[in-house]
Design an enzyme around this catalytic site. Sequence first.
Site, PDB file in Angstrom:
ATOM      1  N   HIS A 142       0.829  -1.210   0.000  1.00  0.00           N
ATOM      2  CA  HIS A 142       0.000   0.000   0.000  1.00  0.00           C
ATOM      3  C   HIS A 142       0.865   1.264   0.000  1.00  0.00           C
ATOM      4  O   HIS A 142       0.626   2.200  -0.760  1.00  0.00           O
ATOM      5  CB  HIS A 142      -0.931  -0.017   1.213  1.00  0.00           C
ATOM      6  CG  HIS A 142      -1.708   1.257   1.394  1.00  0.00           C
ATOM      7  ND1 HIS A 142      -2.721   1.641   0.545  1.00  0.00           N
ATOM      8  CD2 HIS A 142      -1.614   2.244   2.326  1.00  0.00           C
ATOM      9  CE1 HIS A 142      -3.222   2.808   0.947  1.00  0.00           C
ATOM     10  NE2 HIS A 142      -2.565   3.184   2.022  1.00  0.00           N
ATOM     11  N   GLU A 208     -10.681   2.250   3.033  1.00  0.00           N
ATOM     12  CA  GLU A 208      -9.396   1.602   3.267  1.00  0.00           C
ATOM     13  C   GLU A 208      -9.652   0.338   4.063  1.00  0.00           C
ATOM     14  O   GLU A 208     -10.233   0.382   5.149  1.00  0.00           O
ATOM     15  CB  GLU A 208      -8.429   2.541   4.001  1.00  0.00           C
ATOM     16  CG  GLU A 208      -8.025   3.733   3.145  1.00  0.00           C
ATOM     17  CD  GLU A 208      -6.737   4.436   3.613  1.00  0.00           C
ATOM     18  OE1 GLU A 208      -6.483   4.469   4.829  1.00  0.00           O
ATOM     19  OE2 GLU A 208      -6.003   4.934   2.740  1.00  0.00           O
ATOM     20  N   SER A 266     -14.745   6.490  10.584  1.00  0.00           N
ATOM     21  CA  SER A 266     -14.073   5.206  10.416  1.00  0.00           C
ATOM     22  C   SER A 266     -15.035   4.177  10.996  1.00  0.00           C
ATOM     23  O   SER A 266     -15.583   4.385  12.076  1.00  0.00           O
ATOM     24  CB  SER A 266     -12.752   5.151  11.181  1.00  0.00           C
ATOM     25  OG  SER A 266     -11.967   6.301  10.927  1.00  0.00           O
TER      26      SER A 266
END
Lengths: 424, 424
Positions: A142, A208, A266
């Site tokens: 990543h 993500e 998140s």
Amino acid sequence: MSVHTFKANNPALKSFVEVSKDSDFPIQNLPFGIFSTDNAQDARVGIRIGDFVLDMSQLSELNFLGDLNFDHSVFYENILNPFIELGQTNWRATREKVSELLQVGSDLEQQKDSVLFPVANVTMHLPVKVGDYTDFYSSIEHATNLGKLFRPNAEALMPNWKHIPVGYHGRASSIVISGTEIHRPKGQIKPNPDEAPIFSPCKTLDFELEMAFIVGKATKLGDSVTVDTAEDHIFGMTVFNDWSARDIQKWEYVPLGPFLGKSFASSMSPWVVTLDALEPFRVASPKQDSEVLDYLKYTKKHNFNISLEVDFIPENGEATTISHSSFKYLYWNMAQQLTHHTVNGCNINVGDVCASGTISGKDENSYGSLIELTQGGKKMIPLKNGVERKFIQDNDTIVMRGFCQNDSVRIGFGEVSGKILPAK
Amino acid sequence: MSVHTFKANNPALKSFVEVSKDSDFPIQNLPFGIFSTDNAQDARVGIRIGDFVLDMSQLSELNFLGDLNFDHSVFYENILNPFIELGQTNWRATREKVSELLQVGSDLEQQKDSVLFPVANVTMHLPVKVGDYTDFYSSIEHATNLGKLFRPNAEALMPNWKHIPVGYHGRASSIVISGTEIHRPKGQIKPNPDEAPIFSPCKTLDFELEMAFIVGKATKLGDSVTVDTAEDHIFGMTVFNDWSARDIQKWEYVPLGPFLGKSFASSMSPWVVTLDALEPFRVASPKQDSEVLDYLKYTKKHNFNISLEVDFIPENGEATTISHSSFKYLYWNMAQQLTHHTVNGCNINVGDVCASGTISGKDENSYGSLIELTQGGKKMIPLKNGVERKFIQDNDTIVMRGFCQNDSVRIGFGEVSGKILPAK
């Protein structure tokens, strides 16, 4: 500690609760969470088994937990923190006791309707009150992919990357439970490099694919943990979607790092799987090809073989799995992350969350974010029924799953799901 | 709201408690804090007046607070959060009531020995349980000075700096109360650019002269505040020392920002001065010489004229004042900071702390950090008795003060002090 020391991990164990073979939650798992039935006010501690939630407060009420030598009021709390504060010995005793109670032949079976709730009838809540949230950046694939995209004319990896498990402080307040709907963030973006920034809803909204661990044992300011003891400070793990507004992030992040590009939300999966339950899936980390400083050196296996998947579900409701990755790819492991985090004397608290950073593998289909999967938005991702996407559109849903599987047992995390609503 | 609407701000008010003319804490101030007398277990809410702490729990016990229509148990708590949660109307009512009670002629004078403790006999504690901590970077002088030092071959200010009140998430767990001694942090540093990093105690330990505001009113995830209402979300302010390990920071901070270079400690002054008390010292901000986006535009005065000083006290105990700065220099004001912080829907909570970033002025003697005062460690700072310093050595103490002063009244913050101990 070897896998054999946990009786609850025995693959031969069978529960009186019927658990399908492909369930993430056999009797060998027993993850902790916070659930409610009627309303959020009655949220309390539960343990997942198959398609049921075991009510720990009710188990105490019915005197099944007499062997557990601590104040059972922790099971009536709407966060796991007070239970976690009791320490590793008591987490282990609780999991072993619940394992016994759920086994075929247990006295509990007669009273199962009082203590087991179908998951379809419960609401899950954020499992812990989060103290501080730290996001690492521990996937070399990543970091390399993003380096190439953000800084095409420079070395993809920064000079510090192989020496330091790079991380940054994230926003704790906006960590939400799976299922929470999230409004598209607004902010400053600069679509044209030659023009002034504009105020706009994010145009390049991304996910993500991460995992997060929850701190289970505090340290005092000035103290540090060592690589060998770091895992004793970890209660368990969840799957974690660190939503990212790429355009906001790109304009804001120099020199102090990501801020509003991340802090709008998140999402966390509801069931905290203990490291004990993951023990059979412990694996070695990838070899670190640059020698690290002594405090980061380790000799044991600190990675886990956890398969990870991302489903993209547009408004038509048809899921396409767009990424297959694995936690085991991570270059830096949790023990190194926590050791580094505390090496300067920074104190950690029960309930702190540390996320891995996006977990990408070598293959294109293992990339853990859209910005990687679409090569920076240059390539469309085909979804079912002719739908395609570069980034997340309004009313799209992202679902991430994590699970470990061997010949005898499957230990899973369930899913973390989130739908993006239009900007407010 | 104009200064005249707060009766408690009237410069003519006199207290039966004798307050010296140069005290930070006349009856017109009345800041809130958490103190204990015998042991930390009895920590409770206090209000500072002169050299005394007024015990709010005792005031309730003696039935002096009957006019305050809320549950007085908030004054028996060891953090201010529950009191702050009651909202601005109740903060104001409390300050006005205490102002009346402390005035000459009040019935309280007869019982003053039951409710007033000499500051010398109390221990102060962190005033709030900190939720999230954000550190801004709002001084143009500081950002310019650091840009020149860290990136000598590029533009000192990043292209985003005049468009965005740049900030980053900091570490909340390591915010400590004034007086807490701090061990020199250890970590990775890279003293020689051509050699590998080494593990070492920090060699270039610095302070940062900042102020911090404490969030007093929460928002929900997805909501934003406007510049005009932002100050309603601020309970009050403190002086704040954001200790910095420059060498650790330099090696770690690209690309995700400061992490261990900051997270070993930040020190906060104990008395939270309300914005209401600061009202007479409201001033206009410096003109922003680049047009900002609409959501950051403002028409009112959002800065405060708060003088700031830094004392450097080496082991010999002799203090030298090495910096004279002012909060009014800040390019970005608190209303803009909080508006930007929430523009993406990031939720804020009561007890969150937002710091200003280092507050430097134009003149060299107004720089708010050693790295600026010593031009990156190139120049010694002379202290008294022939002592000199580039950075902080073991057993050095840094003291910061903040105060507002006009012809009729002085409203101060007291000090934030911290001593550096050798690395553990």
